[in-house]
Design an enzyme around this catalytic site. Structure first.
Site, mmCIF file in Angstrom:
data_model
loop_
_atom_site.group_PDB
_atom_site.id
_atom_site.type_symbol
_atom_site.label_atom_id
_atom_site.label_comp_id
_atom_site.label_asym_id
_atom_site.label_seq_id
_atom_site.Cartn_x
_atom_site.Cartn_y
_atom_site.Cartn_z
ATOM 1 N N ASP A 1 11.772 -3.462 35.348
ATOM 2 C CA ASP A 1 10.366 -3.622 35.714
ATOM 3 C C ASP A 1 9.504 -2.724 34.847
ATOM 4 O OD1 ASP A 1 8.089 -4.500 37.020
ATOM 5 O OD2 ASP A 1 8.545 -3.515 38.920
ATOM 6 N N SER B 1 4.477 8.093 44.954
ATOM 7 C CA SER B 1 3.960 6.799 45.373
ATOM 8 C C SER B 1 4.450 5.683 44.461
ATOM 9 C CB SER B 1 2.425 6.831 45.383
ATOM 10 O OG SER B 1 1.883 5.576 45.754
ATOM 11 N N SER C 1 2.083 -0.003 35.400
ATOM 12 C CA SER C 1 0.925 0.542 34.697
ATOM 13 C C SER C 1 0.105 1.395 35.644
ATOM 14 C CB SER C 1 0.057 -0.600 34.149
ATOM 15 O OG SER C 1 -1.200 -0.113 33.707
ATOM 16 N N THR D 1 -3.215 -6.426 39.673
ATOM 17 C CA THR D 1 -2.473 -7.623 39.286
ATOM 18 C C THR D 1 -2.448 -8.660 40.405
ATOM 19 O OG1 THR D 1 -1.093 -6.356 37.768
ATOM 20 C CG2 THR D 1 -0.218 -8.463 38.489
ATOM 21 N N ARG E 1 -4.274 9.925 51.684
ATOM 22 C CA ARG E 1 -4.695 10.556 50.423
ATOM 23 C C ARG E 1 -6.046 10.007 49.985
ATOM 24 N NH1 ARG E 1 -0.481 8.713 46.579
ATOM 25 N NH2 ARG E 1 -1.800 9.729 45.025
#
Length: 438
Positions: A83, A186, A86, A123, A171
């Site tokens: 994978d 994360s 970004s 995305t 957060r």
């Protein structure tokens, strides 16, 4: 000793810069997941991490605990599971091209993606512009589509890394999003939960990036690689440029259309978009053992793109997830379009010497193409096309700064004003490097 007292002591330790053991971090993550830690306690610990940071060992332990807070996918495939992730930017549509390219080169690609928030696009929002495409399938469907099509670009399921969903929401509410330790946990907890064998990271820097400063972005990239490898995941990172829009579009449907053009007609693709995509593909294929090095991986990726094999993989993925079977042949028939367009011209002819890319992203946001809050709806039809790049001649007789696609004339006018202010026109600068290995 009560759980509340233990939690208070662990918050105090992090606040004072004293390291937590793996067991203590596991206790905190379990409490975040099952709700036994209150929102206030989780927020207090996140702020302590933001202010004092975590050691490398603590980052590795936190990421591992968050990964195992829910299900971890297992794959019975004869291909490596690969994978890309970004850190986000404006016009960043690389995933839509890269996933089917990697699949065509022999990888299985379960790409767990996110939605946009603020000036950067997501995305999943782009794929939501495709009618019928299911961006939130269950795990069984995800596995079936990956097995059949080679790739599936979808959102995080409820089973994967549930600790991350709660921690991220808090957060966001407490201004601790920028903590590198928490960003790393994360990103990687979701990727590790997807059962990957290898991960290539696209860490962006520049005016349109989440982390604009190059050295700060480099620090993040190095931390991701260290923590990934500390959790047994092969990882490599590239630092890529976000001082200009990536490609010629920014928005949702318009970025899908550009991505489909790259897949079906790569020789006419925007060179920068193509370069970054192929570089990431090359590194990923080498990392997964499908190429000897990045150069061979890039050559294989380019062949998969130019032969049409990658386009076939995208078509198979889209159809398997509920999208139109003829999306690649008739994108204009299926993708939504805005009713009003307006070209944006600079006051004088010249060359683009600077772009405030964040402001370009904000222009799309204000058209309705993004969200300021997670619960805001997105207009998938609006956006920008024909966006100028650094060094290009713009003005009458040349290239416009951009073409705005809007719901109405007033929206288009406001976007045009913001865009004119975002572009500096004068002498052409030297173009920044597109990417570098970290």
């Amino acid at each position: 000793m009560s759980a509340g007292y233990i939690t208070q002591e662990l918050i105090r330790k992090t606040r004072d810069g004293r390291p937590l053991s793996d067991e203590e971090i596991g206790f905190l993550v379990a409490g975040i997941t099952d709700g036994s830690l209150s929102d206030g306690q989780v927020a207090a610990w996140a702020m302590a991490v933001f202010l004092r940071d975590l050691s490398r060992a603590e980052r590795v332990a936190l990421t591992g605990a968050m990964t195992h807070s829910g299900a971890v996918l297992e794959w019975a495939l004869d291909r490596p599971v690969l994978d890309k992730h970004s850190t986000g930017g404006v016009g960043d549509k690389v995933s839509l091209v890269l996933a089917p390219v990697l699949a065509a080169c022999g990888a299985a690609v379960p790409m767990i993606s996110g939605r946009g928030l603020g000036h950067t696009g997501g995305t999943l929002d782009k794929l939501d512009a495709v009618p019928g495409y299911d961006t939130t399938p269950d795990v069984d469907t995800l596995k079936r589509v990956v097995a059949e099509a080679g790739c599936a670009i979808v959102g995080q399921t409820a089973e994967l890394a549930p600790a991350d969903r709660r921690l991220y929401a808090l957060r966001d509410a407490t201004a601790t999003v920028e903590s590198i330790a928490l960003i790393v946990a994360s990103i990687l907890s979701k990727k590790l939960a997807a059962g990957l064998h290898a991960l290539v990271m696209d860490v962006k820097s520049g005016s349109g990036a989440f982390m604009a400063e190059r050295e700060r972005a480099r620090e993040l990239a190095q931390a991701i690689v260290e923590v990934a490898e500390g959790n047994g995941l092969r990882c490599r990172a590239l630092l890529t440029d976000m001082d200009q829009v990536l490609g010629r579009t920014a928005g949702n449907a318009v970025e899908v259309a550009e991505s489909l053009d790259v897949l079906t007609d790569p020789k006419n693709a925007d060179p920068r978009l193509l370069e970054v995509t192929l570089a990431l593909c090359g590194e990923g294929l080498a990392l997964a053992g499908l190429a000897q090095d990045g150069a061979e991986g890039r050559a294989k990726a380019e062949h998969a793109l130019r032969s049409g094999a990658a386009a076939e993989r995208f078509a198979a993925m889209a159809a398997a997830l509920g999208g139109p079977a003829d999306l690649l042949e008739r994108p204009g028939h299926h993708l939504p379009s805005a009713p009003h367009t307006q070209e944006v011209w600079p006051d004088e002819k010249g060359h683009v010497h600077a772009i405030d890319v964040r402001e370009v992203g904000v222009a799309v946001l204000e058209l309705g193409g993004g969200r300021r809050r997670e619960d805001e709806a997105v207009d998938h039809a609006v956006g920008l096309t024909d966006v100028a790049s650094l060094g290009e001649a713009v003005g009458p007789g040349g290239w416009p700064l951009a073409v705005v696609h809007a719901r109405g004339a007033d929206d288009a006018r406001r976007a045009a004003e913001r865009l004119k202010a975002a572009f500096g026109v004068g002498d052409a600068p030297a173009a920044p490097p597109l990417w570098e290995r970290v």
